[in-house]
Design a protein around this motif. Structure first.
Motif, PDB file in Angstrom:
ATOM      1  N   VAL A  42     -15.875 -64.240  33.255  1.00  0.00           N
ATOM      2  CA  VAL A  42     -14.466 -63.882  33.041  1.00  0.00           C
ATOM      3  C   VAL A  42     -13.882 -63.186  34.266  1.00  0.00           C
ATOM      4  N   ILE A  43     -14.627 -62.231  34.811  1.00  0.00           N
ATOM      5  CA  ILE A  43     -14.125 -61.471  35.964  1.00  0.00           C
ATOM      6  C   ILE A  43     -13.968 -62.377  37.171  1.00  0.00           C
ATOM      7  N   SER A  44     -14.918 -63.280  37.378  1.00  0.00           N
ATOM      8  CA  SER A  44     -14.799 -64.218  38.499  1.00  0.00           C
ATOM      9  C   SER A  44     -13.611 -65.152  38.317  1.00  0.00           C
ATOM     10  N   LEU A  45     -13.381 -65.568  37.072  1.00  0.00           N
ATOM     11  CA  LEU A  45     -12.284 -66.500  36.787  1.00  0.00           C
ATOM     12  C   LEU A  45     -10.917 -65.896  37.093  1.00  0.00           C
ATOM     13  N   ARG A  99      -8.741 -63.235  41.338  1.00  0.00           N
ATOM     14  CA  ARG A  99      -7.607 -63.304  42.268  1.00  0.00           C
ATOM     15  C   ARG A  99      -6.328 -62.720  41.649  1.00  0.00           C
ATOM     16  N   HIS A 100      -6.357 -62.460  40.362  1.00  0.00           N
ATOM     17  CA  HIS A 100      -5.170 -61.935  39.681  1.00  0.00           C
ATOM     18  C   HIS A 100      -5.322 -60.463  39.299  1.00  0.00           C
ATOM     19  N   ILE A 101      -6.441 -59.857  39.683  1.00  0.00           N
ATOM     20  CA  ILE A 101      -6.681 -58.451  39.346  1.00  0.00           C
ATOM     21  C   ILE A 101      -6.241 -57.568  40.514  1.00  0.00           C
ATOM     22  N   PRO A 102      -5.250 -56.713  40.327  1.00  0.00           N
ATOM     23  CA  PRO A 102      -4.853 -55.784  41.401  1.00  0.00           C
ATOM     24  C   PRO A 102      -6.019 -54.880  41.787  1.00  0.00           C
ATOM     25  N   SER A 103      -6.185 -54.661  43.057  1.00  0.00           N
ATOM     26  CA  SER A 103      -7.327 -53.900  43.550  1.00  0.00           C
ATOM     27  C   SER A 103      -7.384 -52.489  42.966  1.00  0.00           C
ATOM     28  N   VAL A 104      -6.231 -51.865  42.780  1.00  0.00           N
ATOM     29  CA  VAL A 104      -6.209 -50.463  42.346  1.00  0.00           C
ATOM     30  C   VAL A 104      -6.686 -50.284  40.903  1.00  0.00           C
ATOM     31  N   ARG A 137      -8.934 -52.609  39.391  1.00  0.00           N
ATOM     32  CA  ARG A 137     -10.002 -53.580  39.143  1.00  0.00           C
ATOM     33  C   ARG A 137     -11.131 -52.992  38.287  1.00  0.00           C
ATOM     34  N   LEU A 138     -11.482 -51.726  38.519  1.00  0.00           N
ATOM     35  CA  LEU A 138     -12.554 -51.119  37.731  1.00  0.00           C
ATOM     36  C   LEU A 138     -12.160 -50.973  36.264  1.00  0.00           C
ATOM     37  N   ILE A 139     -10.890 -50.627  36.030  1.00  0.00           N
ATOM     38  CA  ILE A 139     -10.404 -50.506  34.651  1.00  0.00           C
ATOM     39  C   ILE A 139     -10.469 -51.856  33.946  1.00  0.00           C
ATOM     40  N   VAL A 140     -10.052 -52.901  34.651  1.00  0.00           N
ATOM     41  CA  VAL A 140     -10.084 -54.249  34.074  1.00  0.00           C
ATOM     42  C   VAL A 140     -11.527 -54.672  33.793  1.00  0.00           C
ATOM     43  N   GLN A 141     -12.421 -54.411  34.741  1.00  0.00           N
ATOM     44  CA  GLN A 141     -13.825 -54.771  34.563  1.00  0.00           C
ATOM     45  C   GLN A 141     -14.429 -54.070  33.344  1.00  0.00           C
ATOM     46  N   ILE A 142     -14.188 -52.774  33.233  1.00  0.00           N
ATOM     47  CA  ILE A 142     -14.739 -52.008  32.115  1.00  0.00           C
ATOM     48  C   ILE A 142     -14.154 -52.487  30.793  1.00  0.00           C
ATOM     49  N   LEU A 168     -21.904 -53.174  35.657  1.00  0.00           N
ATOM     50  CA  LEU A 168     -20.760 -52.837  36.501  1.00  0.00           C
ATOM     51  C   LEU A 168     -21.006 -53.217  37.952  1.00  0.00           C
ATOM     52  N   GLY A 169     -22.253 -53.025  38.401  1.00  0.00           N
ATOM     53  CA  GLY A 169     -22.583 -53.333  39.787  1.00  0.00           C
ATOM     54  C   GLY A 169     -22.445 -54.802  40.105  1.00  0.00           C
ATOM     55  N   ARG A 170     -22.920 -55.679  39.223  1.00  0.00           N
ATOM     56  CA  ARG A 170     -22.806 -57.118  39.478  1.00  0.00           C
ATOM     57  C   ARG A 170     -21.359 -57.583  39.378  1.00  0.00           C
ATOM     58  N   ALA A 171     -20.601 -56.972  38.474  1.00  0.00           N
ATOM     59  CA  ALA A 171     -19.184 -57.326  38.363  1.00  0.00           C
ATOM     60  C   ALA A 171     -18.440 -56.990  39.645  1.00  0.00           C
ATOM     61  N   GLU A 172     -18.679 -55.797  40.172  1.00  0.00           N
ATOM     62  CA  GLU A 172     -17.969 -55.336  41.366  1.00  0.00           C
ATOM     63  C   GLU A 172     -18.498 -55.999  42.638  1.00  0.00           C
TER      64      GLU A 172
END
Length: 217
Positions: free
Chosen positions: A55-58, A61-66, A68-73, A112-116
């Motif tokens: 999901v995160i890889s998909l 490109r649409h996740i704002p950098s600031v 990204r951790l919130i979205v991942q979690i 979290l590490g593999r996602a980031e």
């Protein structure tokens, strides 16, 4: 194809998330009192790793950098809630034994590490394979530790009797220490020592030793 398969094979030994990267140690100590709980936790984390990476890889490109951790979690937490509900519905006793540790997959450094580090930087297929490989590497260690602790602590594997205890007319005297958290710590330490003794390239070189070698050369 060979490069894709490396994403699965590398985390098993050469880049194992537990023995080399020292990630996910808490669950390795807490849920390995039996092989059943170790396998269940391994499956849960592997599924979360693969799906969250996909999901995160998909959408990377649409996740704002600031944020990204919130979205991942948020993505990881949503998947963990689904897995936890499934366990409570279809394997309630195992879910009860695992207690809060399934929920704590959300904060597992490995996920979290593999996602980031990987999913945010790579296409979907390699990200899924990376999640699968790291999940299998994590599972391998948990299954080994869980097998040793259950076998020596109860004389069983998957709740099937392997060594008949003295109380039931056998010869085996269960080692109560194996059901305590410190035993997992020592087993894991011995496992790390064994792996790094065989694969010596994984041994950490002290910084002062490296500097001394360079100065001598």
């Amino acid at each position: 194809m060979t490069s894709l398969m490396k994403h699965i094979s590398s985390p098993l030994i050469n880049n194992n998330p537990i023995t080399l990267q020292i990630l996910g140690i808490c669950s390795a100590l807490a849920v390995t009192t039996s092989l059943t709980t170790a396998v269940t936790m391994s499956l849960a984390l592997t599924v979360v790793l693969c799906l969250s990476s996909a999901v995160i890889s998909l959408i990377r490109r649409h996740i704002p950098s600031v944020i990204r951790l919130i979205v991942q979690i948020t993505i990881i937490a949503s998947l963990v809630i689904v897995i936890d509900e499934i366990l409570q519905a279809y394997a309630f006793e195992i879910s009860r034994q695992l207690s809060i540790f399934v929920g704590l997959i959300v904060t597992n450094c490995l996920v979290l590490g593999r996602a980031e580090a990987f999913a945010m930087r790579n296409p979907v297929l390699p990200s899924i394979l990376d999640g699968l490989g790291n999940g299998l590497g994590y599972s391998l260690i948990l299954i080994i530790v869980g097998s040793v602790r259950e076998l020596l602590g109860k004389g069983t594997l998957l709740n099937y009797t392997v060594f008949t205890p003295v109380a039931d007319g056998g010869w085996f005297e269960p080692l109560g220490l194996m059901q305590l958290a410190p035993s997992a710590f020592f087993i894991l330490g011995l496992l790390v020592w064994l792996v790094r003794s065989i694969w010596t390239q994984q041994v950490d070189v002290p910084k002062f030793g490296l500097k001394a070698q360079r100065s001598r050369s």
